[in-house]
Design an enzyme around this catalytic site. Structure first.
Site, PDB file in Angstrom:
ATOM      1  N   SER A  14       0.855  -1.184   0.000  1.00 48.30           N
ATOM      2  CA  SER A  14       0.000   0.000   0.000  1.00 48.30           C
ATOM      3  C   SER A  14       0.897   1.242   0.000  1.00 48.30           C
ATOM      4  O   SER A  14       2.114   1.134   0.128  1.00 48.30           O
ATOM      5  CB  SER A  14      -0.897  -0.022   1.225  1.00 48.30           C
ATOM      6  OG  SER A  14      -0.103  -0.013   2.379  1.00 48.30           O
ATOM      7  N   GLY A  19      -4.747   6.342  -4.805  1.00 46.27           N
ATOM      8  CA  GLY A  19      -5.742   7.411  -4.731  1.00 46.27           C
ATOM      9  C   GLY A  19      -5.379   8.558  -5.665  1.00 46.27           C
ATOM     10  O   GLY A  19      -6.238   9.077  -6.396  1.00 46.27           O
ATOM     11  N   GLU A 151      -8.888  -9.964   1.650  1.00 45.52           N
ATOM     12  CA  GLU A 151      -9.975  -8.992   1.830  1.00 45.52           C
ATOM     13  C   GLU A 151     -10.595  -8.456   0.547  1.00 45.52           C
ATOM     14  O   GLU A 151     -11.748  -8.085   0.533  1.00 45.52           O
ATOM     15  CB  GLU A 151      -9.451  -7.801   2.633  1.00 45.52           C
ATOM     16  CG  GLU A 151      -9.496  -8.024   4.113  1.00 45.52           C
ATOM     17  CD  GLU A 151      -9.362  -6.711   4.872  1.00 45.52           C
ATOM     18  OE1 GLU A 151      -8.719  -5.793   4.329  1.00 45.52           O
ATOM     19  OE2 GLU A 151      -9.906  -6.626   5.979  1.00 45.52           O
ATOM     20  N   GLY A 356     -10.438  17.367  16.684  1.00 44.27           N
ATOM     21  CA  GLY A 356     -10.011  16.155  17.380  1.00 44.27           C
ATOM     22  C   GLY A 356     -11.006  15.747  18.453  1.00 44.27           C
ATOM     23  O   GLY A 356     -11.956  16.483  18.751  1.00 44.27           O
ATOM     24  N   CYS A 383     -13.135  23.416  14.286  1.00 48.64           N
ATOM     25  CA  CYS A 383     -13.983  22.543  15.111  1.00 48.64           C
ATOM     26  C   CYS A 383     -13.483  22.536  16.557  1.00 48.64           C
ATOM     27  O   CYS A 383     -13.759  23.466  17.297  1.00 48.64           O
ATOM     28  CB  CYS A 383     -14.052  21.156  14.492  1.00 48.64           C
ATOM     29  SG  CYS A 383     -15.524  20.260  15.030  1.00 48.64           S
ATOM     30  N   HIS A 509     -15.686  22.156   9.267  1.00 49.41           N
ATOM     31  CA  HIS A 509     -14.392  21.722   8.725  1.00 49.41           C
ATOM     32  C   HIS A 509     -14.262  22.249   7.295  1.00 49.41           C
ATOM     33  O   HIS A 509     -14.437  21.483   6.338  1.00 49.41           O
ATOM     34  CB  HIS A 509     -14.300  20.192   8.734  1.00 49.41           C
ATOM     35  CG  HIS A 509     -14.139  19.627  10.098  1.00 49.41           C
ATOM     36  ND1 HIS A 509     -12.916  19.580  10.733  1.00 49.41           N
ATOM     37  CD2 HIS A 509     -15.032  19.100  10.956  1.00 49.41           C
ATOM     38  CE1 HIS A 509     -13.068  19.029  11.926  1.00 49.41           C
ATOM     39  NE2 HIS A 509     -14.339  18.746  12.101  1.00 49.41           N
ATOM     40  N   GLU A 511     -11.791  22.765   5.584  1.00 48.23           N
ATOM     41  CA  GLU A 511     -10.732  22.091   4.820  1.00 48.23           C
ATOM     42  C   GLU A 511     -11.295  20.987   3.927  1.00 48.23           C
ATOM     43  O   GLU A 511     -10.698  20.627   2.912  1.00 48.23           O
ATOM     44  CB  GLU A 511      -9.667  21.524   5.771  1.00 48.23           C
ATOM     45  CG  GLU A 511     -10.081  20.341   6.649  1.00 48.23           C
ATOM     46  CD  GLU A 511     -10.775  20.754   7.957  1.00 48.23           C
ATOM     47  OE1 GLU A 511     -11.221  21.918   8.057  1.00 48.23           O
ATOM     48  OE2 GLU A 511     -10.870  19.912   8.872  1.00 48.23           O
TER      49      GLU A 511
END
Ligand code: GLN
Length: 541
Positions: A14, A19, A151, A356, A383, A509, A511
């Site tokens: 990986s 992506g 998987e 968080g 946040c 958020h 972002e």
């Protein structure tokens, strides 16, 4: 036109950038005027990412429709410049969940329910249904994990079956290490990875090779031979100065035209204006005129993927401001002891405190916010960063000793941040926060919020359980804290600001909606303020 498919399968390990590859192909198809959408498959048995620890899995990305999905969706949206929906995320948890619930309803009465054909059929039907509803020209399907994993094996089998009745182009992303001693690009691991894919009955149309440097011709020839492919189908995916250059790199190598013709699409439709705009943004990202130093404060900074969207939002905003943002990752718990070293913060032109959950590191965040306020360092609180901005103000400006959020101190004397009413009876954890796109009204035209967005009605994504306690609104306002944005029903506080300097916190958020070339407005304003601060500091030096 029937929807066509590009299926991306990774070999060996990986972290090769599947992506970014998927997002680059989406971008290329979009530049050619074709509508392209991603589908992401993740093999884990969680229903979605909502309950996953960011330390293990990177950030949880939230979509407008309140789905909590894999962080790759962030990459897709940033490249594609459009908002996606949760049905494009298929997980092992969702698939097995629906098969078992159908079995209990008696939908397979008499049959033995099996991976093949029941689960594979279900996957194909799922994908066909989304295609019917959304009608994209192309679906780019990213298969999570690597070929050979248990998987994802049934999903790969479903993709093989999909190719029997649909137009499917398979792409194998692989890795070519270069051994320092001999300086040679080694193809053996890639050959082994390819063999596993061939065993699954899939012969890729392209092999994309992650390498540290340019893919050598001799390496291409060798791999082409083993793969039964023409040499030009072995594609170079060397490290880029910025990941946003990858679509342009692929266009320069001719991969775009080969891919389009494999899909039976017109190779002459490249939108020159759009692609030169993208090129200009890449240029500004790679070689900007100035620089700023940004302190990014969090509690999961050891795994930077936990803050992928915040980091990219800084990159987008920096590029628009024609500066490079040097990010210092600040672990908030390092700022909890007396006499800790503030020098990294003193070098910063702006400070961001991120979102968080849980107590650890929050006192450090409060100390850092105080430092920002007292030293006039531009500040953006996201946040949790907004909630603690209110707590810091209550403690150190309004003199409310013992002010806190009830998330961290249930018995706090002054409960500045409290559980949302809608959260009080909830016991189930998955998908139960205040999530997704929420509309906010911005109250004052002269506020940082209003000036940044340039409008009074906005929508941002959310993911939280706690809120500002309105009982403290009057007291804090009297001491100079401004409430500059609220929910549409005016019940919840969404934005707060200091009355002097650049200091803003948002319950949302922003972002998550920042895109390359179209930065989140608050980040754009923060970087502009950081730029001014940087120049001011230079002049005073
Ligand atoms: N823990 C806080 C809450 O649940 C903040 C959440 C966040 O930063 N995303 O409200």
């Amino acid at each position: 036109m029937a929807t066509k498919y590009v299926v991306i399968l990774g070999s060996l390990m990986s972290g090769l950038g599947k992506g970014v590859l998927t997002a680059s192909i989406l971008r290329i198809l979009d530049l050619y005027g074709y509508s392209a959408l991603p589908i992401k498959f993740d093999g884990y048995l969680n229903f979605d990412c909502g309950t996953m620890n960011p330390y293990q899995h990177g950030e949880v990305f939230v979509l407008d429709d309140s789905s909590e999905v894999d962080m790759d969706f962030g990459i897709y949206e940033r490249f594609l410049g459009r908002s996606l929906t949760g049905d494009l995320s298929i997980t092992g948890g969702k698939l097995f969940g629906s098969i078992i619930s159908k079995e209990r309803q008696g939908k397979y009465l008499g049959e033995t329910v099996q991976i093949i054909p029941h689960l594979t059929d279900q996957i194909i039907r799922n994908i066909e249904n989304i295609a019917k509803a959304k009608k994209p020209d192309v679906f780019v399907v990213e298969v999570g994990g690597t070929v050979g994993d248990i998987e994802n094996s049934y999903f790969i089998e479903a993709m093989r079956q999909l190719s029997l009745s649909h137009e499917v182009v398979f792409i194998n992303l692989t890795y070519l290490p270069t051994l320092d001693v001999v300086g040679e690009q080694k193809t053996k691991p890639a050959q082994i990875g390819l063999r596993l894919l061939l065993q699954d009955g899939i012969r890729p149309n392209f092999i994309i090779c992650r390498t540290a440097s340019k893919l050598l011709d001799s390496t291409k020839e060798k791999l082409a031979l083993f793969a039964n492919l023409d040499k030009e189908r072995i594609i170079d995916d060397q490290d880029q100065a910025t990941l946003y250059n990858l679509p342009l790199h692929f266009i320069a190598t001719g991969f775009d035209r080969l891919l389009l013709s494999d899909l039976g699409l017109n190779v002459k439709r490249l939108d020159r204006r759009k692609s030169s705009e993208w090129k200009e943004n890449v240029r500004k990202t790679v070689s900007p005129k100035g620089e700023v130093n940004i302190a990014l404060v969090g509690k999961y900074t050891h795994l930077r993927d936990s803050y992928a969207s915040v980091k990219e939002a800084i990159v987008h905003a920096a590029s628009i401001n024609d500066v490079r943002a040097n990010i210092s990752w600040i672990e908030s718990s390092d700022f909890e002891k007396k006499g800790c070293d503030y020098s990294a913060l003193s070098r910063s032109d702006a400070i961001i405190v991120t979102g968080g959950f849980g107590n650890r590191g929050t006192e450090g965040m409060i100390n850092i916010i105080r430092h920002a306020r007292e030293n006039h360092v531009p500040y953006l609180g996201l946040c949790l960063g907004m909630q603690l901005m209110a707590v810091e103000y209550a403690r150190n400006v309004a003199g409310l000793q013992g002010a806190n959020s009830t998330e961290f101190d249930k018995e706090a004397r002054h409960r500045i941040i409290v559980l949302l009413d809608s959260q009080k009876r909830i016991t189930q954890k998955g998908g139960t926060m205040r999530l997704g796109a929420q509309e906010c009204v911005l109250l004052e035209r002269s506020s940082i919020a209003y000036k940044s967005y340039g409008t009074g009605m906005i929508s941002e994504r959310h993911r939280h359980r706690y809120e500002f306690n309105n009982r403290y609104a009057t007291t804090l306002k009297k001491c100079g804290l401004k409430i500059t944005g609220v929910t549409k029903d005016r019940k919840l506080v969404e934005f707060i600001e200091w009355s002097t300097g650049f200091g803003i916190g948002t319950q949302s958020h922003p972002e998550l909606k920042s895109r390359f070339g179209r930065p989140a407005p608050l980040f754009a304003s923060l970087i502009a303020a950081a730029k001014e601060n940087h120049v001011r500091k230079d002049l005073n030096r």
